[in-house]
Scaffold this active site. Structure first.
Site, short mmCIF file in Angstrom:
data_model
loop_
_atom_site.label_atom_id
_atom_site.label_comp_id
_atom_site.label_asym_id
_atom_site.label_seq_id
_atom_site.Cartn_x
_atom_site.Cartn_y
_atom_site.Cartn_z
N GLU A 117 0.86 -1.19 0.00
CA GLU A 117 0.00 0.00 0.00
C GLU A 117 0.89 1.23 0.00
O GLU A 117 2.10 1.15 0.26
CB GLU A 117 -0.97 -0.02 1.19
CG GLU A 117 -2.06 -1.06 1.00
CD GLU A 117 -3.13 -1.04 2.08
OE1 GLU A 117 -3.10 -0.16 2.96
OE2 GLU A 117 -4.00 -1.93 2.04
N ARG B 188 -0.78 9.40 1.45
CA ARG B 188 -2.23 9.56 1.32
C ARG B 188 -2.66 11.03 1.24
O ARG B 188 -3.56 11.37 0.48
CB ARG B 188 -2.87 8.87 2.53
CG ARG B 188 -4.32 8.68 2.41
CD ARG B 188 -4.82 7.79 3.52
NE ARG B 188 -4.66 6.39 3.17
CZ ARG B 188 -5.18 5.40 3.88
NH1 ARG B 188 -5.87 5.66 4.97
NH2 ARG B 188 -5.03 4.16 3.51
N ARG C 27 -1.57 9.32 8.96
CA ARG C 27 -1.41 7.90 9.29
C ARG C 27 -0.98 7.09 8.06
O ARG C 27 -1.48 7.27 6.96
CB ARG C 27 -2.74 7.35 9.81
CG ARG C 27 -2.73 5.87 10.12
CD ARG C 27 -4.08 5.43 10.61
NE ARG C 27 -5.10 5.64 9.61
CZ ARG C 27 -5.47 4.74 8.71
NH1 ARG C 27 -4.90 3.54 8.70
NH2 ARG C 27 -6.42 5.01 7.84
N HIS D 262 -11.75 9.82 6.54
CA HIS D 262 -11.54 8.39 6.73
C HIS D 262 -11.03 8.07 8.12
O HIS D 262 -11.37 7.04 8.69
CB HIS D 262 -10.53 7.91 5.68
CG HIS D 262 -10.31 6.44 5.65
ND1 HIS D 262 -11.33 5.55 5.38
CD2 HIS D 262 -9.19 5.70 5.82
CE1 HIS D 262 -10.84 4.32 5.41
NE2 HIS D 262 -9.55 4.37 5.68
N HIS E 250 -9.31 9.95 2.93
CA HIS E 250 -8.91 8.86 2.02
C HIS E 250 -9.08 9.37 0.60
O HIS E 250 -10.12 9.94 0.27
CB HIS E 250 -9.76 7.62 2.26
CG HIS E 250 -9.16 6.39 1.65
ND1 HIS E 250 -9.09 6.20 0.29
CD2 HIS E 250 -8.56 5.31 2.22
CE1 HIS E 250 -8.48 5.05 0.04
NE2 HIS E 250 -8.15 4.49 1.19
#
Ligand code: SIN
Length: 514
Positions: free
Chosen positions: A123, A285, A379, A344, A239
């Site tokens: 990821e 992200r 995060r 998110h 997100h």
């Protein structure tokens, strides 16, 4: 101030755990494992109303031969944009493999290869493929099903579903002594040696979110009103790839799709991420979320094209994403998926030490409502279920060891909730002014709207939580991680926001976090 009189009171011998996602149930199992009797309060039926069960990605753990907890911790620190506590990140990464094996032993059916080794996916912002998954994109649901079954079967764990905590009880020294609980139309004072908040995040305060609607910052508000220190509430993670088909909550298209090679393209089919970052589709992200925000804002549109990378395998490889797309009339095998950023995860939260102890005696916190220091300003993907399992377990053990002071709680005033219509107004305003891109004008307007709502509806939990986010976002005159100020696009020296919203006038306000 009016206090409800002569309420029924229940004294429990062990920890009171508020919330039944992965953090809450990990804490319950750990406390029960220490020999404690545990009462778990869940606002919704177990497995519903908690983000854990909706997690698609999985759990990031260094288990491959070319990986190590040190590398995992380093990626976690790098993603967090200067605000990760390196020692806590190291603890998370080191305890990760044990936590995943513990969940597997409870029955969580992690994907394995023919030799029984955990399959691990890549990821964004991970330097190794290290996300342990279940059924492609069903990690949260499957892990929660296993943990719920084990918790329900444990005679030391009592579970109240439909229990809404309306205030924390405190004794005259300020120590938390339990909670005021609304259930079946009755308010009850539940008095406990230790109270552990595991209420999740606050996506439900926003109009566009991937979180269940019930998740609205209740734990943050309860803890703040009890005087607990709240850290970095302005850091909300968006997100990048919620499926943009007008659903509320918005279904998620897991980041693992980009790990498999899916690309972000505009409406003309042109890939755009390399214009924003050298890491392209696998950039951190916050960077991807801002890029998509810009593409949509300038009319170019944003789509996730998985036709070449996943194609015909979609129904088996990503069954939840596939079902959500098909339900909305998009066949991801043959069409790019329309995507947009959505709230998110909340990086900020109730300040805790490595054992879940908050700055208020008797009060513990774990999971998304807590701030252990592992997420910083951004995060790292798939670190949240991991944090819930690792720190939920640690906090549960610590709460089980708490010694009952046998002090009487003072009467507490139940905090109201916002009426449904006002909540929708708040959600729209939060998405408009405290979203991916923020500025002084919008945040000031939003703070005034929240203050007006508070005058009309009182200190509703939703308003207290929203105010923490917005006032900290207004005060942080820089951009960092998930917090982007278009009027202050650069970064200053990395510093945490620490807010003590309410300083109650207790005889001695015990501070126990270390
Ligand atoms: C995802 O699957 O993209 C979400 C994983 C996470 O938020 O950690």
């Amino acid at each position: 101030m009016s206090f409800p009189k002569n309420l029924p009171r229940l004294n429990v011998d062990g920890p009171l755990i508020v919330g039944a996602g992965l953090a809450g149930l990990s804490a319950a199992l750990a406390a029960a494992g220490e020999g404690a009797k545990v009462l778990v309060l869940a606002a919704s039926p177990l497995g519903e109303g908690c983000s854990s069960a909706w997690a698609q990605g999985g759990m990031a753990v260094a288990m491959a031969p070319d990986d190590s907890p040190a590398l995992h911790a380093a990626d976690t620190v790098a993603a967090g944009a200067g605000l990760v506590d390196a020692a806590m990140a190291a603890l998370l990464a080191e305890e990760g493999p044990k936590a995943v094996r513990r969940l597997a032993a409870l029955g969580a059916p992690f994907d394995r290869d023919a030799d029984g080794r955990f399959l691990q996916a890549l990821e964004a912002a991970h330097s190794r493929p290290r996300v342990a998954k279940v059924g492609g994109d069903g990690a949260g649901k499957a892990i929660m099903a296993a943990v719920i079954a084990v918790a329900r079967a444990n005679p030391a764990i009592e579970i109240w579903e439909g229990a809404d905590v309306r205030a924390l009880l405190q004794d005259k020294a300020g120590r938390v002594r339990g909670a005021l609980v609304a259930r079946n139309g009755t308010l009850t004072e539940v008095v406990a040696p230790a109270t552990l908040l595991a209420t999740g995040g606050l996506g439900g305060l926003y109009a566009v979110t991937t979180n269940p609607a019930e998740v609205r910052g209740a734990g943050l508000a309860l803890a703040a009103m009890a005087g607990a220190a709240i850290v970095d509430p302005e850091f909300v993670q968006f997100h990048p790839t919620a499926i943009d088909v007008g659903r509320d909550p918005a279904p998620l298209a897991t980041e693992a799709l980009r790990g498999e090679g899916a690309t972000l393209v505009d409406a003309a089919g042109v890939p755009f991420m390399l214009r924003y970052d050298v890491h392209g589709d696998l950039a951190a992200r916050d960077i991807v979320a801002r890029a998509i925000h810009h593409e949509i804002a300038d009319g170019s549109g944003a789509f996730l094209d998985a036709r070449a990378a996943v194609g015909a395998h979609f129904p088996v490889a990503f069954p939840y994403v596939f079902a959500a797309c098909m339900d909305a009339g998009v066949d991801p095998r043959t069409q790019p998926i329309p995507v947009a950023p959505a709230v998110h995860y909340h990086m900020g939260g109730i300040q805790t030490d490595a054992h879940g102890q908050t700055t208020v005696a008797g009060l513990f916190a774990a999971g998304e409502c807590a701030s252990t220091g592992v997420h910083g300003a951004n995060r790292l993907a798939s670190n949240s279920l991991l944090e819930a399992a690792v720190f939920g377990t640690r906090a549960g053990r610590a709460a089980a060891a708490a010694v009952d002071p046998h002090t009487p709680p003072l009467p507490a005033t139940p905090m109201p909730h916002l009426p449904a219509e006002a909540l929708q107004t708040l959600r729209r305003a939060m998405s408009r002014d405290a979203g991916v891109v923020r500025d002084h004008t919008g945040l000031t307007r939003l703070l005034a709207e929240i203050a007006a709502m508070q005058r009309a509806y009182g200190p509703a939990t939703e308003l207290i939580a929203a105010r923490l986010v917005v006032s900290a976002a207004l005060d942080r005159r820089e951009s960092r991680g998930g917090h982007f100020r278009q009027d202050h696009p650069g970064s200053l020296t990395a510093e945490h926001t620490v807010i003590s919203l309410y300083a109650p006038n207790f005889e001695s306000f015990a501070v126990a976090a270390g």
